[in-house]
Design a protein around this motif. Structure first.
Motif: not given
Length: 570
Positions: A463-467, A491-492, A494, A496
């Motif tokens: 579930c890691k989210e790239r930004y 990455h942040k 999130t 799951c």
């Protein structure tokens, strides 16, 4: 649609063989299960496996799914409303660990713990008049979902407490307290806490009594989290149960005590370290869970990559000298030491360790448990070790000058010595030894390298989210030093179901490695402080823990927030 009952099933033999092939069951355990199958008609094979702690529920469900070609389901698949008709009693479903998933015109979908339980599935077909399509679920998840579906809504802890009589539990009545600690509800309560800890991959269980409540927390990936706890009225019985398991004196509540528990639960053999201290409202207990299977003794998995890995292996290959691992408590020093010992453990080398306590048993290595109460401390053990003709010596911790002196003498006489220190950085390890009273010329002659490390939580890969960070963050954190060109991405976390909503799963080390070069030896001889040594090491190419952490954040292993939580920029 065909009923699951009409399909021929492979039976328990295929199921058990798969578990054996996957090394989830040993040959002696298989024989034990075969003997028990003949002697009991009450419990099925999977129930016996769980009860005896030979396999986890997840192992059993996955094995059934593979051998019986059935879909494995989890809590997300269980409806809130019961789809089964009223003709199917809750008692029947609970006894057989079956839950309804969906009701169609001529079929009913259910999740079962044991697809080989043909009689229960046949009874369900008879009661509903429909074909049954079976899927596989975990027993505890099925039982919890049944509680939710049928409105009782009690947690497992609440169910256990429903039959627990808390009247007249006096801390002074030791005989009564011992009896209470041996009763089924208290045993179940303690087992539930330990089971939850194992399922959550916790490293520690904290049980803390207060005036109005008993608090239970788990340390998961270095962070404490509250879980459902027994009521405060059961405090004395729960604490006594743990002390009995750890072979501690339940009558002694004024002094700290330490003990160990060996248990087999959820298919794991666990070594638990138990520590108690007296507090205002009873004894606070901390249980450290040592799971050898979960500890990966591999440098890459620990966080040793690139130049750090090459440098460390090079220093580890030297025939004599001292290698130190530094950091605060809980920074993974012991795991790094054990990984180094595993690398060195060949038939050509004799390795002896002296530890307090011995955390993991390593085959082929002679491990000594220090016992200060009888005079067997690090220093006295080391004097005997050098007469045992070892090639490698590991000392759990350099706590005093006497131990440090013997370690130095061992290194000077051709031994490789590994040990730990409690310091904040690598350069601080040098000044700590000097502060102990070790002479500069001895230190520079023997120390080959010092590793300082911290543990950061790894991002959950699911579930890691790239930004893209803002320009202000890029400038403030000097991210262009690590990536001069191209778009910078971080990455942040999130959250799951795979990581329990935390966004992190597992930990890795960020580190710095100070190699003892000639120039560093020279400034140590001039009584340089830790700051000067650190600056010279950086000038010679040492990467600080902070920089190593930022680099790993840019690679997507962790977050900048995690790095900043455990380090300060040098």
């Amino acid at each position: 649609m065909d009923s699951a009952l009409l399909k021929p099933t492979p039976g328990y033999q295929t199921f058990l063989k798969l578990l054996s092939d996957q090394e989830k069951l040993s040959d002696p355990e298989l024989k034990k299960i075969e003997r028990l199958r003949q002697s009991t008609v009450i419990e099925t094979v999977p129930q016996l496996l769980v009860k005896l702690g030979m396999c986890s529920e997840a192992d059993i469900a996955e094995a059934f799914a593979l051998t019986h070609a059935l879909e494995k389901v989890g809590p997300d698949h269980y409806p809130l409303e019961a789809p089964l008709p009223p003709t199917v009693s809750l008692r029947f479903l609970k006894q057989n660990h079956i839950i309804g998933l969906a009701d169609a015109a001529d079929t009913i979908e259910v999740a079962v713990m044991d697809p080989e339980d043909h009689s229960s599935l046949a009874a369900l077909k008879l009661a509903t008049g429909k074909n049954i399509v079976a899927k596989v679920g975990l027993q505890t998840e099925i039982d919890a979902a049944l509680e939710a579906q049928y409105g009782e809504g009690k947690s497992q802890m609440d169910q256990v407490m429903a039959n627990f009589d808390t009247d007249e539990i006096g801390e002074e009545d030791l005989a009564h307290l011992k009896d209470m600690a041996s009763e089924a509800p208290v045993i179940k309560m303690v087992n539930l806490i330990m089971q939850r800890a194992i399922e959550s991959r916790a490293s520690d269980i904290h049980i803390e009594p207060f005036e109005q409540k008993l608090k239970v927390r788990l340390r998961i990936d270095g962070v404490l989290q509250d879980i459902n706890a027994p009521p405060v009225t059961s405090t004395a019985a729960v604490l006594s149960r743990i002390k009995i398991m750890a072979k501690l004196n339940i009558a002694e509540r004024r002094l700290p005590q330490d003990g160990r528990i060996k248990i087999q639960m959820l298919g794991k053999e666990l070594d638990l370290r138990v520590s108690t201290i007296p507090t205002l409202y009873g004894e606070s207990v901390v249980i450290r869970l040592l799971d050898k299977e979960a500890t990966v003794l591999d440098f890459t998995s620990l966080g040793f990559v690139g130049q750090h890995y090459r440098n460390f292996i090079e220093v580890l290959a030297q025939p004599h000298g001292i290698i130190l691992i530094t950091g605060p408590t809980g920074s993974g020093k012991s795991t790094t030491l054990y990984t180094a010992l595993k690398q060195l453990n060949t038939s050509e080398r004799k390795i002896i360790t002296v530890e307090d306590p011995v955390e993991y048993q390593l085959e082929g290595i002679n491990q000594i448990q220090a016992k200060p109460q009888i005079g067997l401390n690090f220093a006295t053990a080391l004097r005997s070790i050098v007469r045992q003709d070892p090639d490698v010596i590991m000392i759990g911790e350099m706590r005093d000058l006497e131990t440090a002196r013997i370690a130095v003498q061992s290194a000077l006489t051709g031994h490789l010595v590994l040990s730990t220190l409690h310091t904040n950085d690598a350069a601080g390890g040098i000044t700590r030894l000097l502060d102990m009273g070790l002479e500069e010329y001895l230190l520079t002659s023997t120390v080959n390298g010092i590793v300082a490390q911290r543990l950061v939580r790894k991002l959950c890969p699911h579930c890691k989210e790239r930004y893209s960070p803002s320009a202000a963050v890029i400038n403030e954190m000097h991210l262009r030093r690590f990536q001069p060109e191209g778009a910078i991405a971080l990455h942040k976390a999130t959250g799951c179901k795979e990581c329990g909503g935390l966004g992190y799963r597992g930990r890795m080390a960020i580190l710095e490695f100070l190699i003892m070069t000639d120039t560093i030896r020279k400034i140590i001889m001039t009584h340089a402080d830790a700051g000067e040594i650190q600056r010279l090491a950086i000038a010679e190419g040492m990467q600080t823990m902070h920089d190593d952490g930022v680099g790993k954040a840019l690679q997507g292993f962790t977050t900048l927030e995690e790095v900043l939580r455990v380090t300060t920029e040098s």
